[in-house]
Each structure stands twice: as C-alpha cells, then as structure tokens.
Design a protein around this motif. Structure first.
Motif, PDB file in Angstrom:
ATOM      1  N   LYS A  80       0.838  -1.217  -0.011  1.00  0.00           N
ATOM      2  CA  LYS A  80       0.250  -0.044  -0.001  1.00  0.00           C
ATOM      3  C   LYS A  80       0.990   1.250  -0.160  1.00  0.00           C
ATOM      4  CE  LYS A  80      -3.536   0.589   2.558  1.00  0.00           C
ATOM      5  NZ  LYS A  80      -4.474   0.706   3.490  1.00  0.00           N
ATOM      6  N   ASP A 128       2.179   6.220   3.171  1.00  0.00           N
ATOM      7  CA  ASP A 128       1.556   7.150   3.967  1.00  0.00           C
ATOM      8  C   ASP A 128       0.220   6.548   4.615  1.00  0.00           C
ATOM      9  OD1 ASP A 128       0.420   7.349   1.566  1.00  0.00           O
ATOM     10  OD2 ASP A 128       0.769   9.712   1.501  1.00  0.00           O
ATOM     11  N   GLN A 129      -0.422   5.814   3.661  1.00  0.00           N
ATOM     12  CA  GLN A 129      -1.517   5.208   4.174  1.00  0.00           C
ATOM     13  C   GLN A 129      -1.505   4.061   5.306  1.00  0.00           C
ATOM     14  OE1 GLN A 129      -4.093   3.798   0.794  1.00  0.00           O
ATOM     15  NE2 GLN A 129      -3.609   5.873  -0.435  1.00  0.00           N
ATOM     16  N   ASP A 172      -0.164   6.405   8.360  1.00  0.00           N
ATOM     17  CA  ASP A 172      -1.054   6.894   9.359  1.00  0.00           C
ATOM     18  C   ASP A 172      -1.870   6.087  10.464  1.00  0.00           C
ATOM     19  OD1 ASP A 172      -0.744   9.668   8.213  1.00  0.00           O
ATOM     20  OD2 ASP A 172      -2.663  10.034   8.746  1.00  0.00           O
TER      21      ASP A 172
END
Lengths: 463, 282
Positions: free
Chosen positions: A233, A236-237, A240
C-alpha cells in the motif's frame, strides 16, 4: 498617484495556485467577495510546468498519496494513480476552478507589487482593523485598490536558497539550482554532483543515474529514506494508521525505523551515512529508487562540499570528485516581495504567525499554504482557508468572541504543531508541521474557537 | 450572493483518518445524463438511487421530465449497481464507498449540483451534504437519519424470511409489494423488479446501525410516501426534523416514488421547491 479604487468588503487573494484556489472557493462559500490576483496568465502556480515561477520538473510526481493530498470536498479522480504526476495535478486544479466557478474571480496577468495597511484615522477604537492598499500591475498599467482583507498565497518554494563555497566562482563546470532544473537533458553524458537530499535532490540524483555519465550525491548527514509503498500500500496510508491510533511518538519512531531497517537494510553497507537523528526528526524523504541505483553503482553517495577547484570539488572527508555539473538541491527561502518585513513580521527567516495563518497584529492579513507538512499539502490548506473564512464571518456575527480569538492568537503565536517531535535545526523545517497534530489544531480552531458562543452552548446542552 | 447565516453553526469534518488510511478502491462508474434542449442557468441535478437499484430508475420518468423543465440531470450508479463496476467486491463494500462514488460523480459535473437521493441513496446524500456544499439536497423516502430499526421492523413484519437471509449475508430480495402500490400494472412492476441487482451485505447491516449525520451545508427538502413498506413515515418525519424542516408525505404512494404511476406529483413539488431555492441566478 491617483486615489485607490475602493473594493468595499472584498478580500484580495494573492496567487491562484494550490493555496489561492481553495482560499477563493471557501471564502466565497462563506459569502465573501474575493479578487484573486495572479501574476501568470494561467492558474496552478508551482504546478504549472514551464511557467517562469514554476519549480516542478518534467518528472515531478506527488510525494504523498491521493487521500492525503486532495481537497477533502473535491477528491482527485479515481482514474488518477496513487501518486499523480504534476500534469495531472494541474488538470485537477483546472477541474476544481471550473467546478467552483473560480474563473469569475481570478484576474490573470495581475502582478502584486505592494501591499500595505492604510493608516487608521486618529482616535479610532482599538478593535478597528486597517484596510489594505494593494498595488498591482496589469497590462503595463499600475493601480492601487483598497481591500477589507488580504490572503497571501504566494507560495514558498520559488526563491532559491543557494549556498556559496570557497572557490565556487573559479569552477570551470556549470552550477545550477534545482529551481532551474526542468528535465534530464541537462544531465546527459555529464559527470554530475547533486547536492542535497531533499525529495528534489533524490529525484534528480535518480535521473542522473538514468541519464548522466556518473552521479555523485552529496549530503550533509545521513537520512531515513522512506519507500513509496510498504506492505503493498502507499506508505503514508500505512503509517497513518499509527498516527491515527495516537500511539506514543517514541513507539512510532521505533516501528518506522524497524520497517526501514528490515526493507532497506543497513545504510552503511550501501555507502550511505548513518542517520544522525531519529526517524521523523527531519522532513520525510520518500524515494523508492535512490537506493536501487546506489546499489547498482550508478550513484556514489559522498560527503558535504568543502571547497571548489577549477575542475573538481573537494569534499569534507578530503576526497575530490571531478564533475562538469553541480546541481544545488538546497531548497527555497520564504519571501514576500510585496510586503514590508516589519508588516509581515519576519523573524529568523519566517513570519511569526499563529498556526502558520493568523497574524498577531493585523487580524485581516492571512498567510495560506506556508507550511511544510510531513504529508499532503492541499488538504491542510483547505482547512486553513476554512478557518480564515470562519474568523471573518465570526467578526460579523459575534465580535466579542472574535476579540477573544485575537487575544488567543497573540498569546499563543509561538505554538507549533510538530506532534512532540524535536526537528533537526535547519531552514528546511522553518514551517514544518506534523499533519495529524496540525489538523487536530485546525479542527479545534474551526469547530470550537471560531464558533459563535450561542452555537457552542446549545451544542453543549444537547450533549 | 447572500451570506448564509448558518454556515458558522456547522461543524466541519476535519479529521477523517479512516478515509486517509483506507480510501475507497477506485472503480469505473456509470453516469447517465439527460440535458434540456436549451441550456438554462439552473444548477445540475445529480440523482442517487437506493438499495439494489441503479441510475436507470431515474432515467424512466424523473430525468426526462426535469430536463423538459430546463434542468440538466445526471444519475450515478453506485459501485456494484447498474452498469458501474465493482459487483464482485460488493461483499466488501461499505456505505462510505458509496459516499465516495457520489463525490466522484460530483467532481465530473461542471458546477455544484443539487443532490437527490432515494432510500439508501437518501442516506448517502445526507453523508455527502456533511462535507460538500451542494446547492441543495432532496431526500426521497430516505433511510432514516438516526437508525434503520424502523425499516427493520417493517421488513420483519412483512418479510421475516428475507430479513433472515439478509442477516446471513444474502441480498435482501425486494419484490413488487415492497416497492410499488397496486396501481402499477403487473408487467411494468415485473420489468422493474427484474432490473434490481445484488446489494452489499455489509451495507445492509450498516443501514440498521445508529448514525446522526452532521448538519447539512445546503438547504434540504424531505419527501415521503404514505404507503411506504420500506421506510416508515414516522422516520421520514424525524429525518426532516433533523434538518430543521417538515416532511411532505404523498398519500397512496409506495416506496419507489419515482417509478410509481403517480410519479409526477412528488417531482412537481421537488422542482417547484428547487426553483424557489436555487433556480434563480446567484
């Protein structure tokens, strides 16, 4: 000079780039009249490749993935990739401007020369805000207009910060700043020294590996090189989830460092310097291919520059490299050419602003987009502009509460939103924000501090 | 343009970390359009269908009739519905993915639209209105703003076996008695029922759960059907009250108001209200 043109209660927005566009849209949504003053003949600012003040290069892509980057009420099209190209970003701005009818209020080819507060008439109340005289040049003519407020959205990645080293002027090769780097044609067949390990420096080093004869990459310190994808993925996803769970910063640092160590491995083995700081203490570098080319011998990581000689550059460790081209990827400085330094309140290279937006003295002068988030920029800017619109609306609706907010601005002007992280001292981090911490602060402003008191009390009673 | 006095009272959805870390997967969507012969200054209307339906249900009567009245009309098929892609992922689809679908359709329109949502689409529109300043919102026999227990009760009484199947993760099978009044002829009703598709199991469960959308950024009209066997009238009335307005209930009509033989009556009310609310130039 002739009398200024009175624009009544209208607000001037300086710049039609990624910050000026949402400023205009949100101010209009809250019922304010807006003039957007744009120097170029087109919108997009930095993202309009080829315009004189654009600093993107042919291959620039987003560093943060779509959900972090887009304006929250106008998502990027599903057809865009996770990390859009600058041409797609510009296309996105065009759609945004068209959808919200912003062309009605943007004046292209209108260069702002000067912005100054109109002196208040003597004996006025302490609460009175000055109006602003904005002098513009348009079609070769100069005129001054008087506005009720000014939103500065002129960007902060356009004025190159260029270092100087002994012997630099005698160097026989070429020296450019990344501000003038447009495409890898300039690298072809040359021996290149790329200076700086920001996201631009790493991008250009990679392009050097692909096009130059050889590339040296000079960095002052070791950095944490983050990947664009982890666990399948956009990185940053994944990261976070950690921020969203509000885990302790120390734990997040440990987890992220472990992830990098497990995927990238030992930095020293690649010839890179060890980071001299913890993860998150410098602005994130997101580059998946730099290490790939280091591992293929196309990029040689080297030390900081010590001095220049005629045909070579001597490094701090005493080694020397023979190069034809030096590209300084050393970043940008914050400049407001149309505002006096004491009006904007420059201090140590940046204006002193509450939450990077609100001016401690002038309550109708705002700066938008002057942040360097560890994540997408446009989303944060959207909420900045909503906060501005709400403050201006609150002044009409509940002046007492607005005055309380001004007091808060003055008292807390030094507060930063870094999520408790001690950033490495550098001009790079002058306006750094940690995005979750900053959004929490903006949410508090928007939904509490900038709400009328009667709304808050009824909401509290209902709870 | 007049300054809306209520904007300051609306909380803004600043922090939405779930959507950042788990964004809706991209899909190709069907977007139907029926445009007026002559362009007019009226804003576009975007229609959002309900459970198992598709954009086609608006294409039947309401879109051509509204277009004849000078409105640019569009209808989106949510993922897994109508001719949109994503049917194979319906079992993993969530309501917020439908919200994303509507926002994506909005960004393709030339200017901010009026949103019209029916049934589950009415709930999706309520969630879109929390964060996007549409020109107006029209909720047609909408899924309640509070919870789906009323609808669950109705269905348990009339179709207990269907409810059990739905709880087990199967599509709630809608039939003509649930959707239409007796006035609709058999052949037409059968044609519509045949067009219904599958629905996401998680979405069906989510529809029962409690919720309370934030206030809308736009004026809202709520209409309901007197003989609705999917959404109880009392829920429509409560939803209207949530938005500070009163529900208009059409007696003798069943749930699928836009496909009923008497479809003109509610549409006329909607268009008259839109004309007054957003029809004139800003």
């Amino acid at each position: 000079m002739s009398e200024p043109i009175d624009r009544g209660t209208a607000i001037a927005v300086i710049g039609a780039g990624s910050s000026g566009l949402p400023a205009a849209k949100n101010l209009r949504e809250y019922g304010f009249e807006v003039d957007v003053l744009e120097r170029e003949d087109d919108l997009g600012g930095n993202w309009n490749f080829g315009k004189p003040n654009s600093r993107v290069y042919r291959s620039t892509h987003m560093i943060s993935s779509k959900p972090f980057t887009q304006y929250p009420d106008f998502p990027m099209p599903d057809g865009f990739p996770d990390y859009p190209h600058h041409a797609q970003v510009l296309e996105y701005f065009r759609r945004y401007a068209r959808h919200f009818g912003l062309h009605e209020v943007i004046e292209f080819g209108t260069s702002v020369e000067r912005v100054e507060p109109v002196p208040l008439a003597g004996g006025s109340g302490a609460d009175e805000s000055p109006r602003w005289d904005v002098t513009v040049t348009k079609d070769g003519r100069t005129e001054t207009r008087r506005y009720a407020g000014v939103v500065v959205a002129n960007g902060h990645n356009w004025f190159p910060k260029t270092p100087s080293y002994p012997g630099q002027e005698d160097f026989a090769g070429e020296i450019i700043h990344s501000a003038d780097y447009k495409d890898p044609g300039v690298l072809r067949g040359r021996r290149v020294l790329v200076v700086g390990a920001g996201n631009t420096g790493c991008d250009i080093a990679v392009e050097g590996a692909q096009h130059a004869e050889h590339t040296y990459h000079s960095t002052r310190r070791g950095y944490w090189y983050n990947q664009k994808y982890v666990f399948g993925k956009p990185a940053d996803q994944v990261s976070d989830v950690f921020f969203g769970l509000n885990l302790p910063t120390r734990f997040i640092q440990w987890a992220f460092e472990k992830t990098v160590r497990m995927t990238v491995g030992d930095f020293a083995r690649h010839g890179l310097k060890e980071p001299d700081h913890r993860m998150l203490e410098t602005h994130p570098i997101v580059n998946q291919t730099l290490l790939y080319y280091v591992g293929h011998g196309e990029i040689t990581p080297v030390d900081d520059i010590e001095h220049f000689e005629r045909d070579r550059v001597v490094l701090t460790d005493g080694r020397a490299v023979e190069v034809d081209l030096v590209v300084f990827c050393t970043g940008y400085l914050i400049r407001f050419p149309f505002l006096d330094e004491d009006v904007i309140g420059m201090q140590d290279g940046r204006p002193e602003l509450y939450r990077h937006v609100f001016h401690p003295v002038h309550d109708n002068l705002f700066v938008i987009g002057l942040i360097q988030p560890d994540s997408g920029q446009f989303k944060l800017v959207h909420w900045q502009t909503v906060a501005v619109a709400r403050y201006l609306a609150l002044k009409d609706r509940d002046p007492v509460r607005a005055r309380e907010f001004r007091e808060q601005v003055r008292r807390h002007v030094h507060e930063r939103s870094l999520g408790g992280i001690e950033m490495v001292d550098s001009t790079r981090h002058l306006v750094e924000v940690e995005h979750v911490d900053y959004l929490r602060a903006l949410a508090r402003l928007i939904n509490e501090d900038l709400s009328p008191r009667d709304v808050l009390t009824t909401a509290g009673a209902a709870r | 343009m007049t300054r809306p006095t209520t904007r300051l009272e609306q909380p803004e959805p600043v922090l939405t970390p779930i959507e950042w870390s788990f964004p809706a997967p991209p899909v190709e969507r069907e977007l139907l359009e029926v445009l007026p012969e002559q362009p007019t200054g009226k804003p576009p209307i975007l229609f959002v269908h309900g459970l198992s339906h598709g954009a086609w249900c608006w294409r039947e009567h309401w879109m051509p009739a509204a277009a004849a009245d000078g409105w640019r009309t569009y209808a989106v098929s949510l993922r897994g519905h109508g001719a949109s892609a994503g049917r194979e992922h319906l079992d993993r689809t969530l309501l917020r993915h439908y919200v994303h679908d509507v926002l994506q359709a909005i960004t393709e329109l030339p200017e901010p639209p009026v949103l019209v949502g029916h049934s589950m689409g009415g709930l999706v529109v309520q969630h879109v209105l929390e964060r996007y300043a549409a020109r107006a919102g029209v909720l047609v026999a909408p899924a309640s703003a509070f919870h789906g227990l009323g609808s669950l009760g109705l269905l348990l009484r009339h179709r207990p076996r269907q409810v059990l199947r739905a709880l087990a993760g199967r599509t709630l099978e809608l039939d003509r008695e649930l959707l239409f009044s007796d006035d609709l002829d058999e052949a037409t009703a059968q044609r519509y029922v045949d067009r219904l598709g599958p629905e996401g199991a998680l979405v069906q469960h989510q529809l029962v759960l409690p919720r309370r959308p934030r206030p809308s950024k736009a004026p809202v009209l709520v209409i309901g059907a007197g003989d609705d066997r999917m959404v109880p009238v009392i829920d429509v009335v409560r939803t209207a009250r949530h938005y500070g307005t009163r529900a208009h209930v059409f007696r003798g009509m069943a749930h699928d108001m836009m496909l009923e033989p008497d479809w003109k009556a509610p549409l006329e009310l909607v268009l008259r209200w839109l004309e007054d609310t957003v029809g004139r130039d800003r």
